[in-house]
Design a protein around this motif. Sequence first.
Motif, mmCIF file in Angstrom:
data_model
loop_
_atom_site.group_PDB
_atom_site.id
_atom_site.type_symbol
_atom_site.label_atom_id
_atom_site.label_comp_id
_atom_site.label_asym_id
_atom_site.label_seq_id
_atom_site.Cartn_x
_atom_site.Cartn_y
_atom_site.Cartn_z
ATOM 1 N N ILE A 10 -2.789 -3.422 -8.677
ATOM 2 C CA ILE A 10 -1.410 -3.187 -9.109
ATOM 3 C C ILE A 10 -0.520 -4.280 -8.519
ATOM 4 O O ILE A 10 -0.644 -4.615 -7.342
ATOM 5 C CB ILE A 10 -0.879 -1.835 -8.601
ATOM 6 N N VAL A 11 0.383 -4.803 -9.325
ATOM 7 C CA VAL A 11 1.445 -5.675 -8.815
ATOM 8 C C VAL A 11 2.744 -4.880 -8.870
ATOM 9 O O VAL A 11 3.078 -4.305 -9.908
ATOM 10 C CB VAL A 11 1.562 -6.962 -9.650
ATOM 11 N N THR A 12 3.466 -4.831 -7.746
ATOM 12 C CA THR A 12 4.656 -3.984 -7.689
ATOM 13 C C THR A 12 5.869 -4.742 -7.162
ATOM 14 O O THR A 12 5.753 -5.642 -6.327
ATOM 15 C CB THR A 12 4.396 -2.745 -6.804
ATOM 16 N N TYR A 13 7.042 -4.337 -7.675
ATOM 17 C CA TYR A 13 8.306 -4.876 -7.173
ATOM 18 C C TYR A 13 9.413 -3.839 -7.384
ATOM 19 O O TYR A 13 9.796 -3.530 -8.529
ATOM 20 C CB TYR A 13 8.673 -6.174 -7.896
ATOM 21 N N ASN A 14 9.876 -3.263 -6.282
ATOM 22 C CA ASN A 14 11.052 -2.386 -6.271
ATOM 23 C C ASN A 14 10.984 -1.222 -7.259
ATOM 24 O O ASN A 14 11.970 -0.897 -7.928
ATOM 25 C CB ASN A 14 12.323 -3.209 -6.527
ATOM 26 N N ARG A 15 9.808 -0.585 -7.368
ATOM 27 C CA ARG A 15 9.694 0.616 -8.189
ATOM 28 C C ARG A 15 8.848 1.632 -7.428
ATOM 29 O O ARG A 15 7.787 2.049 -7.880
ATOM 30 C CB ARG A 15 9.085 0.281 -9.557
ATOM 31 N N LEU A 16 9.359 2.015 -6.272
ATOM 32 C CA LEU A 16 8.573 2.810 -5.337
ATOM 33 C C LEU A 16 8.097 4.128 -5.941
ATOM 34 O O LEU A 16 6.929 4.501 -5.792
ATOM 35 C CB LEU A 16 9.384 3.072 -4.064
ATOM 36 N N GLU A 49 7.320 -0.309 3.669
ATOM 37 C CA GLU A 49 7.098 0.730 4.674
ATOM 38 C C GLU A 49 6.135 1.806 4.160
ATOM 39 O O GLU A 49 5.269 2.290 4.898
ATOM 40 C CB GLU A 49 8.433 1.364 5.067
ATOM 41 N N TYR A 50 6.292 2.161 2.890
ATOM 42 C CA TYR A 50 5.404 3.162 2.300
ATOM 43 C C TYR A 50 3.955 2.666 2.306
ATOM 44 O O TYR A 50 3.038 3.398 2.721
ATOM 45 C CB TYR A 50 5.845 3.481 0.873
ATOM 46 N N LEU A 51 3.733 1.443 1.876
ATOM 47 C CA LEU A 51 2.372 0.909 1.820
ATOM 48 C C LEU A 51 1.763 0.802 3.213
ATOM 49 O O LEU A 51 0.567 1.061 3.405
ATOM 50 C CB LEU A 51 2.366 -0.451 1.124
#
Length: 324
Positions: A10-16, A49-51
């Motif tokens: 997964i690639v993620t950016y600001n969609r927690l 922080e979540y990861l």
Amino acid sequence: MTEKTVTAAIVTYNRLELLKESLAAILAQTKYLSHVIIVNNMSTDGTTEYLDSLNDERIVVYHATENLGGAGGFNQAVRLFGEQLQDDFVWLMDDDTIPEPDALSHLVAFTLDHPEVGFVNSQVRWGSIDGNPSWMNVTAPRAFTWQRYLIDTEEPAVEVVNSTFVSVMFSREMVAMIGLPQKEYFIWGDDMEYTNRIADIKRGYMVMNSIAVHKSKENTKPGDIVAEVDDSRLWRYNFEYRNRILTARRISRKEMIKVFSVAILRDLRKTLLKKNVAFRAKKLGVITRGLWRGLFFNPTIEYAEGLRQQKIKSLRGAEMDLLD
């Protein structure tokens, strides 16, 4: 036979919140899942922080130190798969992709039954499992093959020409043959270029029973600059047109001329002449600059360290033989 293993990426950016939903759906897959790579593209919404709080041994987290764009994120994800893990397949998706619990098992099962396959992708719905097709993830069936689906509606898969990076899977062997996704694309089109590379040597299929939901904000058609009304999104089309030209060039000179001509005769012409086009002058500049840059854009294809082997013969040569 030893059961095949799969790395999801997964690639993620600001969609927690969407990332949490996507990750939960991936970890709930019924078979084959071995690892999950998450490339965090400099998120500022608590994603880091979540990861860092996760303690599942299957999860591999990469925190980018610069903005890689979506293309750079997938380049890094496939690199990590190739260099740090030993799974048989890698399964790519955005952070707003929610696969059904058996989505992966259907992809793997079809691939094992058809070892000549280059990539497989899910049928993608928008918003919910009962939603319309996600238009930006609909890819065209290959010419001269789609007619058989009108006769045999029980076909398990449809042959397609390429795929988006929303629930697409391919093998370690394929990564060794064609290299990594093109990080220089930055955003838009890297998935089409990469799966075109795969389809040049082995065919791709959409597996009908593998379902994923794409929770994008809007169900829009890809790359429609004429209809675009959000000024903050126009910068993306600079990459769209530049990348589109290189993708076509890597297929053939004929394809490049076709794509360039369509951009001029359709997109540029409509932007110039159609009534009530938002940001008309700005769009005209984006199209012309993007097309011009595309003529000279040609970044080198990278390979994962220690993972490179000779390509098999291009299928295009076989197609030309049949047409001659």
